[in-house]
Design a protein around this motif. Structure first.
Motif, short mmCIF file in Angstrom:
data_model
loop_
_atom_site.label_atom_id
_atom_site.label_comp_id
_atom_site.label_asym_id
_atom_site.label_seq_id
_atom_site.Cartn_x
_atom_site.Cartn_y
_atom_site.Cartn_z
N ILE A 46 31.44 4.51 33.15
CA ILE A 46 30.47 3.66 33.86
C ILE A 46 31.03 3.16 35.19
N PRO A 47 32.20 2.50 35.20
CA PRO A 47 32.68 2.04 36.51
C PRO A 47 33.32 3.18 37.29
N LEU A 48 33.58 2.93 38.55
CA LEU A 48 34.27 3.93 39.37
C LEU A 48 35.74 4.02 38.99
N ALA A 49 36.30 2.94 38.42
CA ALA A 49 37.72 2.92 38.06
C ALA A 49 37.98 1.84 37.02
N TYR A 50 39.09 1.96 36.33
CA TYR A 50 39.61 0.89 35.47
C TYR A 50 39.81 -0.30 36.42
N HIS A 51 39.27 -1.47 36.10
CA HIS A 51 39.25 -2.54 37.09
C HIS A 51 39.18 -3.92 36.44
N TYR A 52 39.30 -4.94 37.28
CA TYR A 52 39.04 -6.32 36.87
C TYR A 52 38.46 -7.05 38.07
#
Length: 125
Positions: A46-52
């Motif tokens: 779903i997101p463009l990258a592993y993120h916070y």
């Protein structure tokens, strides 16, 4: 007073996402939260990258399928009618694994809306 009904299927998908993402905030006239609908086929994230996020809270409500959410501690499996909540500064990556048998359909809400407080996260090997 203001009210709107948004046909999410009529909203054009974003062209640069790893899955079908429809940004619903603007068509709904919302300015205090980001609302998106995602449909991820097996093998898509779903997101463009592993993120916070620094300040944004996120919530993922699963309409159908099973959403997998990778965090530094574990990978959660979130089924239909379940809500996965993410506090600020909590790294995560939501996806549909390659061995899934169906797409996952998710409504995601983030507040406050902000494109400037997202950071890529590199998990430890």
């Amino acid at each position: 007073m203001g009210y709107r009904v948004v046909d999410t299927d009529a909203v054009e998908p974003a062209p640069d996402r790893p899955c079908d993402q429809r940004a619903l905030s603007e068509p709904a006239g919302l300015t205090q939260m980001a609302v998106n609908r995602f449909v991820a086929e097996p093998g898509e994230q779903i997101p463009l990258a592993y993120h916070y996020h620094d300040e944004q809270e996120e919530a993922f409500f699963v309409l159908s399928g099973t959403l997998h959410v990778e965090t530094p501690e574990e990978t959660y499996e979130v089924g239909p009618n379940d809500l996965f909540a993410v506090e600020p500064e909590s790294p995560q990556r939501a996806f549909n694994p390659e061995d899934a048998t169906e797409a996952v359909d998710v409504v995601a809400v983030g507040a406050p809306p902000s494109a400037d407080d997202v950071h890529a996260y590199e998990p430890e090997p």
